[in-house]
Enzyme design. Structure first.
Site, PDB file in Angstrom:
ATOM      1  N   ASP A  61       0.847  -1.199   0.000  1.00  0.00           N
ATOM      2  CA  ASP A  61       0.000   0.000   0.000  1.00  0.00           C
ATOM      3  C   ASP A  61       0.882   1.248   0.000  1.00  0.00           C
ATOM      4  O   ASP A  61       1.660   1.465   0.919  1.00  0.00           O
ATOM      5  CB  ASP A  61      -0.880   0.010   1.260  1.00  0.00           C
ATOM      6  CG  ASP A  61      -1.819   1.200   1.280  1.00  0.00           C
ATOM      7  OD1 ASP A  61      -2.858   1.129   0.595  1.00  0.00           O
ATOM      8  OD2 ASP A  61      -1.510   2.209   1.952  1.00  0.00           O
ATOM      9  N   HIS A 122      -7.754   9.418  -1.954  1.00  0.00           N
ATOM     10  CA  HIS A 122      -7.150   9.282  -0.622  1.00  0.00           C
ATOM     11  C   HIS A 122      -8.068   9.810   0.494  1.00  0.00           C
ATOM     12  O   HIS A 122      -8.170   9.212   1.562  1.00  0.00           O
ATOM     13  CB  HIS A 122      -5.808  10.021  -0.597  1.00  0.00           C
ATOM     14  CG  HIS A 122      -4.873   9.547   0.454  1.00  0.00           C
ATOM     15  ND1 HIS A 122      -3.499   9.548   0.298  1.00  0.00           N
ATOM     16  CD2 HIS A 122      -5.088   9.057   1.699  1.00  0.00           C
ATOM     17  CE1 HIS A 122      -2.935   9.088   1.390  1.00  0.00           C
ATOM     18  NE2 HIS A 122      -3.876   8.774   2.258  1.00  0.00           N
TER      19      HIS A 122
HETATM   20  N1  LIG Z   1      -5.796   5.965   3.624  1.00  0.00           N
HETATM   21  C1  LIG Z   1      -5.314   6.675   4.621  1.00  0.00           C
HETATM   22  O1  LIG Z   1      -5.717   7.826   4.858  1.00  0.00           O
HETATM   23  C2  LIG Z   1      -4.242   6.086   5.471  1.00  0.00           C
HETATM   24  C3  LIG Z   1      -3.924   6.691   6.700  1.00  0.00           C
HETATM   25  C4  LIG Z   1      -2.942   6.087   7.496  1.00  0.00           C
HETATM   26  C5  LIG Z   1      -2.325   4.933   7.066  1.00  0.00           C
HETATM   27  N2  LIG Z   1      -2.638   4.382   5.846  1.00  0.00           N
HETATM   28  C6  LIG Z   1      -1.963   3.148   5.358  1.00  0.00           C
HETATM   29  O2  LIG Z   1      -2.056   2.149   6.359  1.00  0.00           O
HETATM   30  C7  LIG Z   1      -0.751   1.729   6.736  1.00  0.00           C
HETATM   31  C8  LIG Z   1      -0.715   1.298   8.187  1.00  0.00           C
HETATM   32  O3  LIG Z   1      -1.104   2.342   9.043  1.00  0.00           O
HETATM   33  P1  LIG Z   1      -0.068   3.176   9.939  1.00  0.00           P
HETATM   34  O4  LIG Z   1       1.264   3.191   9.298  1.00  0.00           O
HETATM   35  O5  LIG Z   1      -0.746   4.476  10.191  1.00  0.00           O
HETATM   36  O6  LIG Z   1      -0.060   2.408  11.320  1.00  0.00           O
HETATM   37  P2  LIG Z   1       0.124   0.903  11.847  1.00  0.00           P
HETATM   38  O7  LIG Z   1       0.461  -0.017  10.740  1.00  0.00           O
HETATM   39  O8  LIG Z   1      -1.048   0.613  12.697  1.00  0.00           O
HETATM   40  O9  LIG Z   1       1.325   1.078  12.840  1.00  0.00           O
HETATM   41  C9  LIG Z   1       2.622   1.312  12.404  1.00  0.00           C
HETATM   42  C10 LIG Z   1       3.489   1.487  13.654  1.00  0.00           C
HETATM   43  O10 LIG Z   1       3.499   0.275  14.400  1.00  0.00           O
HETATM   44  C11 LIG Z   1       4.831  -0.229  14.537  1.00  0.00           C
HETATM   45  N3  LIG Z   1       4.764  -1.688  14.401  1.00  0.00           N
HETATM   46  C12 LIG Z   1       4.684  -2.429  13.263  1.00  0.00           C
HETATM   47  N4  LIG Z   1       4.600  -3.723  13.543  1.00  0.00           N
HETATM   48  C13 LIG Z   1       4.591  -3.836  14.888  1.00  0.00           C
HETATM   49  C14 LIG Z   1       4.536  -4.942  15.779  1.00  0.00           C
HETATM   50  N5  LIG Z   1       4.454  -6.188  15.323  1.00  0.00           N
HETATM   51  N6  LIG Z   1       4.569  -4.689  17.116  1.00  0.00           N
HETATM   52  C15 LIG Z   1       4.654  -3.417  17.578  1.00  0.00           C
HETATM   53  N7  LIG Z   1       4.727  -2.325  16.781  1.00  0.00           N
HETATM   54  C16 LIG Z   1       4.699  -2.534  15.453  1.00  0.00           C
HETATM   55  C17 LIG Z   1       5.609   0.426  13.413  1.00  0.00           C
HETATM   56  O11 LIG Z   1       6.965   0.605  13.763  1.00  0.00           O
HETATM   57  P3  LIG Z   1       8.183  -0.078  12.903  1.00  0.00           P
HETATM   58  O12 LIG Z   1       8.096   0.436  11.502  1.00  0.00           O
HETATM   59  O13 LIG Z   1       9.384   0.406  13.626  1.00  0.00           O
HETATM   60  O14 LIG Z   1       7.979  -1.555  13.024  1.00  0.00           O
HETATM   61  C18 LIG Z   1       4.917   1.790  13.300  1.00  0.00           C
HETATM   62  O15 LIG Z   1       5.411   2.679  14.282  1.00  0.00           O
HETATM   63  C19 LIG Z   1       0.107   2.962   6.409  1.00  0.00           C
HETATM   64  O16 LIG Z   1       1.480   2.664   6.383  1.00  0.00           O
HETATM   65  C20 LIG Z   1      -0.481   3.363   5.091  1.00  0.00           C
HETATM   66  O17 LIG Z   1      -0.004   2.499   4.067  1.00  0.00           O
HETATM   67  C21 LIG Z   1      -3.603   4.934   5.066  1.00  0.00           C
END
Ligand SMILES: NC(=O)c1ccc[n+]([C@@H]2O[C@H](COP(=O)([O-])OP(=O)(O)OC[C@H]3O[C@@H](n4cnc5c(N)ncnc54)[C@H](OP(=O)(O)O)[C@@H]3O)[C@@H](O)[C@H]2O)c1
Length: 287
Positions: A61, A122
């Site tokens: 993504d 988005h």
């Molecule tokens: N459409 C939208 O508006 C929108 C908004 C937000 C996000 N997104 C998409 O959704 C994806 C995921 O959401 P997000 O990045 O906001 O948050 P998330 O995936 O819920 O959390 C990411 C955070 O959790 C940590 N993490 C990952 N695996 C872990 C584990 N097994 N145990 C503990 N901590 C862990 C990561 O650190 P490390 O990297 O250090 O592991 C990072 O700090 C985004 O990357 C993006 O592609 C879309």
């Protein structure tokens, strides 16, 4: 060559994460687990995507706003995994409404692809559904530049507005989702319309130190993050956890060797409303 991961991310059983997919309304298959890449930049983004493809992810993504489409494309090319085996999503920033074609062409140039698998609006531009923008996405899909088109951060009434005005519903709505944000009525509203719910920020919107979550994790010999991601799978919701850490990328994918019981799923459903406070999300001025 089929393989799967054990609960610590080692290669063990003979199943590919890629096989774990859901069917969109059109019949296209979408892997139920993907790698999120928001805030992954430069070499770290390339390494994360390479690592994900290595351990079996087949879904990435990204978004114009993330500034890492070139790195995602580079990693797919370097990985040796055929392009057609990887499901890649990117997104149109609302500020580019009216410049849909140029934006998608820029994304394809950056990715080095002839098409994306899923292209999303988005955010609702200025908070509005904008069926005219949606119409452009449908046109570009018809030209073959995107296999599927959808939206992100849309409300159910906005989905209905798109359908009313264009006769077509989005294939996917990507919204923030986790046990702490669980809302059965929203999930069912998507189901009834045949719109696949894709959850973002699955980990950081839930308290991974919650004792009840910890107990469930312990019972299965997995981590709290794995329980949260498995909960998405039990609900047939696409999850896209982000990590740039090689071990956590593997850990987050090692969720197909155990199942949650219906009672555990219900316990997690009851986390609804217990969202921890966190300060950033990608609702930045970029989009
Ligand atoms: N459409 C939208 O508006 C929108 C908004 C937000 C996000 N997104 C998409 O959704 C994806 C995921 O959401 P997000 O990045 O906001 O948050 P998330 O995936 O819920 O959390 C990411 C955070 O959790 C940590 N993490 C990952 N695996 C872990 C584990 N097994 N145990 C503990 N901590 C862990 C990561 O650190 P490390 O990297 O250090 O592991 C990072 O700090 C985004 O990357 C993006 O592609 C879309």
């Amino acid at each position: 060559m089929e393989r799967d991961l054990d609960n610590r991310g080692g290669v063990s059983e003979q199943r590919l994460i890629a096989d774990k997919s859901i069917e969109l309304a059109s019949g296209t298959r979408m892997p139920i687990l993907g790698l999120g890449t928001w805030q992954a930049r430069g070499r770290s983004a390339v390494s994360a995507v390479l690592r994900a493809l290595e351990v079996g992810y087949r879904h990435i993504d990204t978004a114009t706003a993330y500034g890492n489409e070139a790195q995602v494309g580079q990693a797919v090319a370097e990985s040796g995994v055929p392009r057609e085996d990887v499901f890649v999503t990117t997104k149109l920033p609302p500020s580019r409404a009216g410049r849909e074609r140029a934006t998608l062409e820029d994304s394809l140039d950056a990715l080095g692809f002839g098409y994306v698998d899923l292209w999303l609006i988005h955010w609702p531009p200025s908070g509005r559904a904008r069926p005219d923008v949606w119409e452009r996405l449908l046109e570009l899909q018809a030209e073959g530049l995107a296999r599927e088109v959808g939206v992100s951060n849309y409300g159910v009434r906005q989905l209905d507005e798109l359908e009313r005005e264009t006769g077509r519903l989005p294939a996917v709505n990507q919204i923030e989702w986790s046990p702490a944000l669980f809302d059965r009525s929203v999930l069912e509203a998507h189901r009834r319309r045949g719109v696949q719910l894709e959850g973002y920020s699955p980990l950081k919107t839930v308290n991974l130190r919650d004792p009840q979550l910890g107990r469930i994790a312990e019972d299965h010999g997995v981590t709290p993050a794995q329980v949260v991601l498995r909960w998405h799978i039990e609900h047939r919701i696409v999850a896209i956890p982000k990590s740039t850490n090689a071990e956590r990328i593997a850990e987050n994918a090692a969720i197909f060797g155990f199942e949650l019981t219906p009672s555990e799923v219900e316990q997690l459903d009851r986390f609804a409303g217990n969202r921890p406070v966190y300060v950033t999300n990608d609702r930045s001025p970029r989009s």
